[in-house]
Enzyme design. Sequence first.
Site, mmCIF file in Angstrom:
data_model
loop_
_atom_site.group_PDB
_atom_site.id
_atom_site.type_symbol
_atom_site.label_atom_id
_atom_site.label_comp_id
_atom_site.label_asym_id
_atom_site.label_seq_id
_atom_site.Cartn_x
_atom_site.Cartn_y
_atom_site.Cartn_z
ATOM 1 N N CYS A 1 0.846 -1.191 0.000
ATOM 2 C CA CYS A 1 0.000 0.000 0.000
ATOM 3 C C CYS A 1 0.885 1.246 0.000
ATOM 4 O O CYS A 1 2.031 1.216 0.451
ATOM 5 C CB CYS A 1 -0.900 -0.028 1.231
ATOM 6 S SG CYS A 1 -1.985 1.397 1.431
ATOM 7 N N SER B 1 0.612 3.637 1.937
ATOM 8 C CA SER B 1 0.946 3.994 3.322
ATOM 9 C C SER B 1 2.280 3.374 3.729
ATOM 10 O O SER B 1 3.073 3.998 4.442
ATOM 11 C CB SER B 1 -0.163 3.525 4.266
ATOM 12 O OG SER B 1 -1.387 4.140 3.950
ATOM 13 N N HIS C 1 4.987 5.365 1.970
ATOM 14 C CA HIS C 1 5.269 6.660 2.609
ATOM 15 C C HIS C 1 6.351 6.514 3.679
ATOM 16 O O HIS C 1 7.174 7.412 3.871
ATOM 17 C CB HIS C 1 3.995 7.247 3.227
ATOM 18 C CG HIS C 1 3.065 7.876 2.232
ATOM 19 N ND1 HIS C 1 3.521 8.553 1.125
ATOM 20 C CD2 HIS C 1 1.709 7.938 2.182
ATOM 21 C CE1 HIS C 1 2.485 9.011 0.438
ATOM 22 N NE2 HIS C 1 1.377 8.644 1.052
ATOM 23 N N HIS D 1 0.168 -3.891 6.209
ATOM 24 C CA HIS D 1 -1.094 -3.837 6.964
ATOM 25 C C HIS D 1 -2.290 -4.371 6.180
ATOM 26 O O HIS D 1 -3.418 -4.288 6.652
ATOM 27 C CB HIS D 1 -1.376 -2.393 7.405
ATOM 28 C CG HIS D 1 -1.518 -1.421 6.277
ATOM 29 N ND1 HIS D 1 -0.439 -0.955 5.564
ATOM 30 C CD2 HIS D 1 -2.602 -0.854 5.723
ATOM 31 C CE1 HIS D 1 -0.862 -0.124 4.630
ATOM 32 N NE2 HIS D 1 -2.174 -0.053 4.701
ATOM 33 N N CYS E 1 -7.498 -2.901 3.521
ATOM 34 C CA CYS E 1 -7.245 -1.455 3.508
ATOM 35 C C CYS E 1 -7.839 -0.799 2.271
ATOM 36 O O CYS E 1 -8.939 -0.288 2.288
ATOM 37 C CB CYS E 1 -5.747 -1.168 3.605
ATOM 38 S SG CYS E 1 -5.343 0.601 3.622
#
Length: 370
Positions: free
Chosen positions: A48, A50, A53, A69, A177
């Site tokens: 993902c 995220s 990042h 996640h 997610c």
Amino acid sequence: MSETKGKVIQCKAAVCWEARKPLTIETVEVAPPRGGEVRVRIAYTGICHSDAHILNGCISAKLPVILGHEAAGIVESVGDGVTNFEEGDHVMLMFLPECNQCRCCTSGKTGCCEVFMDKNYANGLLMDGTSRFTIKGKTLYHFFDTSTFSQYTVVPAISLVKINPAAPMEKVCILSCGIATGYGTAVNTAPVTPGSVCAVWGCGCIGLACIMGCKAAGAARIIGIDINPEKIENAKKFGITEGINPLDYEKPINEVLKEMTNGGLDFTFECVGTTKTMEQAFMSLHKGWGKLCVVGLAPDGDTIKVPPFELLYGRSITGALYGDFRRSKQVPDLVNMYMRGEIMLDEFITHTMPLDRINEAFDLMRDGKR
């Protein structure tokens, strides 16, 4: 009973030692679960933005850390006090916990949980302030209490959802997610109304799920916005009625959209994660009722600049975590909706790779090939 129950497990994991450096595959130790925790054997995990990042240094995290996640797996063992899960259960891991006791969980108004909002996830530790991961005696940190880039992980029981054991985990793991976030923001958070005119900034995973949600909610027009023509073309099978590349226009995209939609959009969804696109999406709204849903995750410290007077005109901004889905009640339903052919998942998956090719997977995502 599992032969590993109560013992430290050695397994492979992808470790982030330093931002802007490749992940390395290491042999790590995973301690048994403590009270209120569950140890899970990860079957499949997604990647993902995220996670990216953290790798890119846009968002800070305690290092070294095991990221990840979006995952599905099988319960290996449970800690003291855990009564709603048992060895062998098929589960999905949730970055957003659900305690079912706080004011948010019991309000019926939101999918948020105060455990998530009150916890300092930047410290990389579980609820009791410790880690279950070590490597040669050195502490490794957790990410969102999930850390799915490991063959085994330990999570709080409130971060797990039991799912249909017949569901293909290599597919439904991505409901942890991105897919649920985008789809739920359209059908739950907005919520999109039949006959409405919508625009989605970013035709990646979350944007495509948002488009799918807008279509399911009965939107009359769904405009997909992306600077990658291939992504716009791909978005057609998810439900866009029109596609726009901002690079094709000299004037601001919000002006283009207002001209196209007789004064502005009913709903806009920002799924890119930049303040510029958030501001564009807000200024593209129709006066009086237009609503922006912020879905993309912006870097630490960024802020949106919105003229206050524009809010007085009736435009509004909101956001949502995980599309306001209630995890224990609604995520199993999402899994079953996929199995009945009511939502798309296969079409979101472009590559399936072993753990030792995880850096290649992130490269494909950054290059827009995911």
